[in-house]
Design a protein around this motif. Sequence first.
Motif, mmCIF file in Angstrom:
data_model
loop_
_atom_site.group_PDB
_atom_site.id
_atom_site.type_symbol
_atom_site.label_atom_id
_atom_site.label_comp_id
_atom_site.label_asym_id
_atom_site.label_seq_id
_atom_site.Cartn_x
_atom_site.Cartn_y
_atom_site.Cartn_z
ATOM 1 N N TYR A 146 -69.252 21.373 9.696
ATOM 2 C CA TYR A 146 -67.910 21.116 10.208
ATOM 3 C C TYR A 146 -67.844 21.379 11.709
ATOM 4 C CZ TYR A 146 -62.960 21.778 11.177
ATOM 5 O OH TYR A 146 -61.697 21.714 11.731
ATOM 6 N N GLU A 147 -68.444 22.512 12.111
ATOM 7 C CA GLU A 147 -68.438 22.846 13.527
ATOM 8 C C GLU A 147 -69.195 21.809 14.354
ATOM 9 O OE1 GLU A 147 -70.016 26.773 13.604
ATOM 10 O OE2 GLU A 147 -68.220 27.688 12.719
ATOM 11 N N ALA A 148 -70.156 21.116 13.711
ATOM 12 C CA ALA A 148 -70.899 20.060 14.400
ATOM 13 C C ALA A 148 -70.185 18.720 14.321
ATOM 14 C CB ALA A 148 -72.303 19.929 13.808
ATOM 15 N N GLY A 149 -69.005 18.714 13.647
ATOM 16 C CA GLY A 149 -68.230 17.486 13.543
ATOM 17 C C GLY A 149 -68.768 16.500 12.543
ATOM 18 N N MET A 150 -69.598 16.933 11.636
ATOM 19 C CA MET A 150 -70.220 16.026 10.673
ATOM 20 C C MET A 150 -69.346 15.798 9.434
ATOM 21 S SD MET A 150 -74.066 17.623 10.890
ATOM 22 C CE MET A 150 -74.688 16.519 9.633
ATOM 23 N N ILE A 151 -68.480 16.753 9.071
ATOM 24 C CA ILE A 151 -67.663 16.631 7.856
ATOM 25 C C ILE A 151 -66.251 17.107 8.134
ATOM 26 C CG2 ILE A 151 -69.611 16.925 6.246
ATOM 27 C CD1 ILE A 151 -68.831 19.859 5.993
ATOM 28 N N ASP A 152 -65.349 16.795 7.194
ATOM 29 C CA ASP A 152 -63.968 17.245 7.302
ATOM 30 C C ASP A 152 -63.851 18.699 6.819
ATOM 31 O OD1 ASP A 152 -63.197 14.758 8.200
ATOM 32 O OD2 ASP A 152 -62.804 14.013 6.159
ATOM 33 N N TYR A 153 -62.725 19.319 7.202
ATOM 34 C CA TYR A 153 -62.503 20.701 6.806
ATOM 35 C C TYR A 153 -62.297 20.834 5.301
ATOM 36 C CZ TYR A 153 -60.716 25.410 6.532
ATOM 37 O OH TYR A 153 -60.550 26.736 6.194
ATOM 38 N N LEU A 154 -61.867 19.769 4.631
ATOM 39 C CA LEU A 154 -61.673 19.826 3.184
ATOM 40 C C LEU A 154 -62.948 20.253 2.469
ATOM 41 C CD1 LEU A 154 -59.858 19.384 0.739
ATOM 42 C CD2 LEU A 154 -60.528 16.969 0.755
ATOM 43 N N THR A 166 -54.956 18.900 7.355
ATOM 44 C CA THR A 166 -56.030 19.898 7.479
ATOM 45 C C THR A 166 -55.463 21.257 7.841
ATOM 46 O OG1 THR A 166 -57.607 18.202 8.165
ATOM 47 C CG2 THR A 166 -58.153 20.472 8.714
ATOM 48 N N LEU A 167 -54.463 21.256 8.751
ATOM 49 C CA LEU A 167 -53.823 22.513 9.132
ATOM 50 C C LEU A 167 -53.142 23.159 7.921
ATOM 51 C CD1 LEU A 167 -53.002 24.499 11.373
ATOM 52 C CD2 LEU A 167 -50.957 23.084 11.766
ATOM 53 N N ALA A 168 -52.463 22.335 7.130
ATOM 54 C CA ALA A 168 -51.792 22.857 5.933
ATOM 55 C C ALA A 168 -52.802 23.396 4.919
ATOM 56 C CB ALA A 168 -50.941 21.760 5.298
ATOM 57 N N GLN A 169 -53.942 22.728 4.797
ATOM 58 C CA GLN A 169 -54.997 23.182 3.879
ATOM 59 C C GLN A 169 -55.509 24.561 4.291
ATOM 60 O OE1 GLN A 169 -56.256 21.678 1.127
ATOM 61 N NE2 GLN A 169 -57.737 23.321 0.778
ATOM 62 N N ALA A 170 -55.734 24.736 5.582
ATOM 63 C CA ALA A 170 -56.216 26.024 6.089
ATOM 64 C C ALA A 170 -55.170 27.113 5.893
ATOM 65 C CB ALA A 170 -56.592 25.894 7.559
ATOM 66 N N GLN A 171 -53.892 26.754 6.126
ATOM 67 C CA GLN A 171 -52.812 27.719 5.943
ATOM 68 C C GLN A 171 -52.721 28.152 4.479
ATOM 69 O OE1 GLN A 171 -50.678 28.881 8.514
ATOM 70 N NE2 GLN A 171 -50.037 30.370 6.956
ATOM 71 N N MET A 172 -52.817 27.184 3.556
ATOM 72 C CA MET A 172 -52.753 27.483 2.127
ATOM 73 C C MET A 172 -53.904 28.397 1.705
ATOM 74 S SD MET A 172 -53.256 24.933 -1.107
ATOM 75 C CE MET A 172 -55.014 24.895 -0.748
ATOM 76 N N GLN A 173 -55.081 28.124 2.213
ATOM 77 C CA GLN A 173 -56.249 28.927 1.866
ATOM 78 C C GLN A 173 -56.069 30.368 2.310
ATOM 79 O OE1 GLN A 173 -59.930 27.587 3.713
ATOM 80 N NE2 GLN A 173 -61.023 27.894 1.777
ATOM 81 N N LEU A 174 -55.542 30.556 3.507
ATOM 82 C CA LEU A 174 -55.317 31.896 4.046
ATOM 83 C C LEU A 174 -54.276 32.650 3.223
ATOM 84 C CD1 LEU A 174 -55.537 34.144 6.145
ATOM 85 C CD2 LEU A 174 -53.903 32.857 7.566
ATOM 86 N N GLU A 175 -53.160 32.026 2.952
ATOM 87 C CA GLU A 175 -52.094 32.711 2.234
ATOM 88 C C GLU A 175 -52.483 33.013 0.791
ATOM 89 O OE1 GLU A 175 -49.680 33.988 3.734
ATOM 90 O OE2 GLU A 175 -50.044 32.975 5.637
ATOM 91 N N SER A 176 -53.248 32.146 0.177
ATOM 92 C CA SER A 176 -53.724 32.401 -1.176
ATOM 93 C C SER A 176 -54.614 33.635 -1.211
ATOM 94 C CB SER A 176 -54.479 31.179 -1.698
ATOM 95 O OG SER A 176 -55.009 31.435 -2.990
ATOM 96 N N ALA A 177 -55.490 33.772 -0.231
ATOM 97 C CA ALA A 177 -56.371 34.944 -0.163
ATOM 98 C C ALA A 177 -55.566 36.212 0.076
ATOM 99 C CB ALA A 177 -57.411 34.755 0.927
#
Length: 465
Positions: free
Chosen positions: A413-421, A215-226
């Motif tokens: 996601y903030e409510a913990g109902m789903i994954d960050y993906l 999940t951390l890598a996914q967030a990092q990839m999203q940021l760098e792509s933007a």
Amino acid sequence: MKMSLRLTPVILLLLGGCTVGPDYQRPSMALPVHYKEARGWQQATPQDSASKGEWWAVYRDPQLDALLRQVSLSNQNVASYAALYRQALALAAQSRAGLFPSVSYDASTTRSSSHSNGQRSTGNAHQAELSASWELDLWGKQRRTLEENRASAEASAAELANMTLSAQSELAQDYFELRVMDEKIALYQRSVAAYERYLTVINNKYQAGSESRGTLAQAQMQLESARSTAQDYQWQRAQLEHAIAILLGKAPADFSLPVAKLNATMPAIPQTLPAGLLQRRPDIAEAERNVAAANAAIGVAVAGYYPDLSLSASGGVSASAIQNLFSLPNRVWSLGPSLSGTLLDFGATSAQVDQARATYDSKVATYRQTVLEALQEVEDELVELNTLQGEIAAQQRASDAAQESARVTRNQYEAGMIDYLDVATTENSSLSEQQSLLALQSTQWVASVELIAALGGGWHASPSE
């Protein structure tokens, strides 16, 4: 006295002459009464001289207005065509001067010495002469030449107008693309800021052991792509700014256009667009004037079959001493006609006439093709703009829905109902839909400018309408 009266009509005929070659008639070219894509036929008559005003005023953008006013003053391509137009005018003036007599003068003083039989003699010679010559335009060769050069000058004026309109249109398109690029950059800057916040939250959770490394890598990839896309847009914006500088006749280093929101107004296309507006296009006028010049060139070539008649006269004085220069015995004069022509050229003149006629036929075809291509351009822009209206409306709804979906998944996601993906997926979709909307809007602005240019500078008959 009777002989003088008989000769008078002959003299008048020689002075007036005739004009060989065909008189010009504009080639027939039909235009539709209206455009197919604007929801019959009429004769095409170029009207490029009709006042069109500042066509860009319909956008109501002060910055664009200030930029476009500089094009005709500073653009170097426009300056080049303006010089060519002045050259064409001078050539026409030179042709007109050929219809009248030319007068020249000559004055000289020489001192010479000679030896004969051991004797040396030295003397002076002074001479002053005034001469005039006139080539009678019996067959209209010079008048056809003047007609040709005048038509060429008018074609050059239309070419100048076409280059000016083209440069203005190109600048307006670059300007709108740059302003939309500013909005794209701002969109990605907002996305980068949001992704940085997500990454911080996810990293804290990862450090606490409540989030996975994936999940951390996914967030990092999203940021760098933007970030990468935002930087890509930056150099594209810089190139648009450089293009605008060149169109204004400035070095890119000496020009900058600060980031700003696009505050222009998209002009509404009238429900009906008469095809007669197309007749104001300068490229159509240029093509038609080239036909007129080619027609006159036929007359110039045909005149090669006939002899040239010139009248010349000269008078002057010649003496060995200046004080005797203007005395009656030292005066000299000459007067007489000169007739010249070709007896045998083995078909050279006939070939020149055939060449002139072929050139005329070529110019007629070019004129008609120019009209047809102009019709296509207008139809293409109309169908594009008509389609874009519905496409942009649909894309706006898709963008709004994607943003709402992203908002809901963030809350889940903030409510913990789903994954960050799931959040990453909806965020990417939202960003993509907003980017697509901006791309369509950029296309719409550019198409509106292209339509105005295709119509020769707007869809109003005059600025007051």
